[in-house]
Scaffold this motif. Structure first.
Motif, PDB file in Angstrom:
ATOM      1  N   UNK A   1       0.843  -1.181   0.000  1.00 47.71           N
ATOM      2  CA  UNK A   1       0.000   0.000   0.000  1.00 47.71           C
ATOM      3  C   UNK A   1       0.893   1.251   0.000  1.00 47.71           C
ATOM      4  N   UNK A   2       0.464   2.309  -0.665  1.00 49.07           N
ATOM      5  CA  UNK A   2       1.315   3.516  -0.733  1.00 49.07           C
ATOM      6  C   UNK A   2       1.453   4.168   0.632  1.00 49.07           C
TER       7      UNK A   2
ATOM      8  N   UNK B   1       3.614   0.488   2.551  1.00 53.03           N
ATOM      9  CA  UNK B   1       3.004  -0.095   3.747  1.00 53.03           C
ATOM     10  C   UNK B   1       2.678  -1.566   3.509  1.00 53.03           C
ATOM     11  N   UNK B   2       2.904  -2.352   4.543  1.00 57.08           N
ATOM     12  CA  UNK B   2       2.535  -3.769   4.498  1.00 57.08           C
ATOM     13  C   UNK B   2       1.299  -4.063   5.331  1.00 57.08           C
ATOM     14  N   UNK B   3       1.246  -3.505   6.516  1.00 63.55           N
ATOM     15  CA  UNK B   3       0.133  -3.752   7.425  1.00 63.55           C
ATOM     16  C   UNK B   3       0.019  -2.566   8.368  1.00 63.55           C
ATOM     17  N   UNK B   4      -1.183  -2.336   8.863  1.00 62.50           N
ATOM     18  CA  UNK B   4      -1.437  -1.248   9.805  1.00 62.50           C
ATOM     19  C   UNK B   4      -2.463  -1.717  10.825  1.00 62.50           C
TER      20      UNK B   4
ATOM     21  N   UNK C   1       2.728   3.036  16.880  1.00 64.25           N
ATOM     22  CA  UNK C   1       1.928   4.230  16.636  1.00 64.25           C
ATOM     23  C   UNK C   1       2.162   5.258  17.730  1.00 64.25           C
ATOM     24  N   UNK C   2       1.555   6.416  17.541  1.00 63.90           N
ATOM     25  CA  UNK C   2       1.704   7.491  18.522  1.00 63.90           C
ATOM     26  C   UNK C   2       1.154   7.103  19.882  1.00 63.90           C
ATOM     27  N   UNK C   3      -0.007   6.456  19.881  1.00 64.11           N
ATOM     28  CA  UNK C   3      -0.608   6.063  21.154  1.00 64.11           C
ATOM     29  C   UNK C   3       0.185   4.983  21.865  1.00 64.11           C
TER      30      UNK C   3
ATOM     31  N   UNK D   1       4.617 -11.026   6.351  1.00 66.83           N
ATOM     32  CA  UNK D   1       3.505 -10.149   6.712  1.00 66.83           C
ATOM     33  C   UNK D   1       2.760 -10.704   7.927  1.00 66.83           C
ATOM     34  N   UNK D   2       2.596 -12.036   7.983  1.00 62.88           N
ATOM     35  CA  UNK D   2       1.949 -12.643   9.143  1.00 62.88           C
ATOM     36  C   UNK D   2       2.771 -12.422  10.408  1.00 62.88           C
ATOM     37  N   UNK D   3       4.109 -12.430  10.275  1.00 62.54           N
ATOM     38  CA  UNK D   3       4.953 -12.158  11.438  1.00 62.54           C
ATOM     39  C   UNK D   3       4.788 -10.723  11.907  1.00 62.54           C
ATOM     40  N   UNK D   4       4.627  -9.797  10.984  1.00 65.12           N
ATOM     41  CA  UNK D   4       4.404  -8.405  11.358  1.00 65.12           C
ATOM     42  C   UNK D   4       3.084  -8.250  12.111  1.00 65.12           C
ATOM     43  N   UNK D   5       2.037  -8.922  11.622  1.00 68.84           N
ATOM     44  CA  UNK D   5       0.747  -8.861  12.331  1.00 68.84           C
ATOM     45  C   UNK D   5       0.875  -9.464  13.725  1.00 68.84           C
ATOM     46  N   UNK D   6       1.642 -10.530  13.867  1.00 74.52           N
ATOM     47  CA  UNK D   6       1.795 -11.157  15.178  1.00 74.52           C
ATOM     48  C   UNK D   6       2.486 -10.232  16.165  1.00 74.52           C
ATOM     49  N   UNK D   7       3.552  -9.572  15.730  1.00 70.48           N
ATOM     50  CA  UNK D   7       4.286  -8.682  16.631  1.00 70.48           C
ATOM     51  C   UNK D   7       3.410  -7.505  17.053  1.00 70.48           C
ATOM     52  N   UNK D   8       2.689  -6.917  16.116  1.00 68.12           N
ATOM     53  CA  UNK D   8       1.825  -5.789  16.464  1.00 68.12           C
ATOM     54  C   UNK D   8       0.653  -6.212  17.336  1.00 68.12           C
TER      55      UNK D   8
END
Length: 263
Positions: free
Chosen positions: A7-8, A25-28, A51-53, A123-130
């Motif tokens: 994603x841009x 972007x890969x995931x948010x 993120x900021x929060x 990408x699945x690893x990124x979702x897991x960490x977040x």
């Protein structure tokens, strides 16, 4: 192998995190964003940034650091930001030693750079960490009653603070390459040499100027008084004995008497 969706970048996304320039972007999630990035040498990696929060919550920062410390040593390439200098992989911490500190001393958002192979597993690893940060995998505990609980920072999804140094060109998200810098330097030197040549030609073409004529003084004037006194001077106001009436001795011996003298 299926390629992951990219994603841009948005206007709120930083152009650079650490030594890596962000590409897409890969995931948010509410806790952070995963990006694809590359280094100056062309190495492609994946960057996760809170993120900021989540960056403002000490518990969320600790969960992120603990999750990173459990990863394989070859997976974690670098890490930085708030609370990322300790633990098993604390030696991967990159300190921004050359970055000027802000007056408000706001810490940078925690981030980690992971190896990227372009597979959906990354990408699945990124979702897991977040998900470990915002606890979205945790099911509700007990019997729900009253208003639903949510993390106080769950709505602050803007990427955290990332300082950029050295500063990029205005309007460019990346630094210019060595070829662009060399061309800019040569153009600047050419303009400076041209300016010096023009200045030399202008001063050489200037004709010589004669000195101004001398200003006449009161003694060499036409008999008028000096401007300082406002009255005629004795030399110019009264006739001299040589140019005016003869003296008494001269009228008796060498000149004819005037009618007034005979009377």
């Amino acid at each position: 192998m299926t390629e992951p969706l990219l994603y841009p970048l948005l206007a709120v996304d930083p152009a650079r995190v650490g030594d890596w320039w962000l590409d897409a972007r890969l995931a948010a999630t509410p806790s952070g964003v995963a990006y694809t990035a590359h280094s100056e040498a062309g190495e492609h990696v994946m960057v996760l940034m809170l993120s900021e929060g989540a960056s403002a919550d000490a518990a969320a920062v600790d969960r992120f650091a603990g999750t990173v410390n459990t990863m394989h040593i070859d997976t974690v390439l670098a890490r930085g930001g708030r609370g990322q200098a300790d633990g098993r992989l604390g030696h991967r911490f990159v300190a921004p030693s050359d970055t000027p500190q802000a007056p408000d001393a706001t810490p940078e958002a925690p981030w980690v750079t992971l190896a990227w192979d372009g597979s959906p597993d990354a990408v699945a690893e990124a979702h897991r960490v977040l998900a470990e940060v915002d606890l979205s995998w945790l099911p509700p505990q007990g019997t729900p009653s009253g208003p639903d609980y949510q993390l106080p920072w769950i709505d602050k999804v803007t990427p955290g603070l990332a300082r950029r140094w050295p500063l990029p060109w205005p309007g460019r998200p990346q630094r210019a390459g060595w070829l662009s810098i060399l061309v800019s330097w040569l153009i600047m030197m050419l303009v400076m040499a041209l300016a010096v040549l023009i200045a030399i030609l202008i001063f050489q073409a200037t004709p010589p100027q004669s000195p101004p004529p001398p200003v006449p003084t009161s003694a060499s004037g036409s008999g008028s008084g000096s401007p300082e006194s406002g009255s005629p001077s004795p030399e110019s106001g009264s006739p001299s004995p040589q140019s005016g009436s003869p003296s008494p001795g001269e009228s008796a011996e060498g000149s004819s008497p005037t009618p007034d003298s005979r009377l």
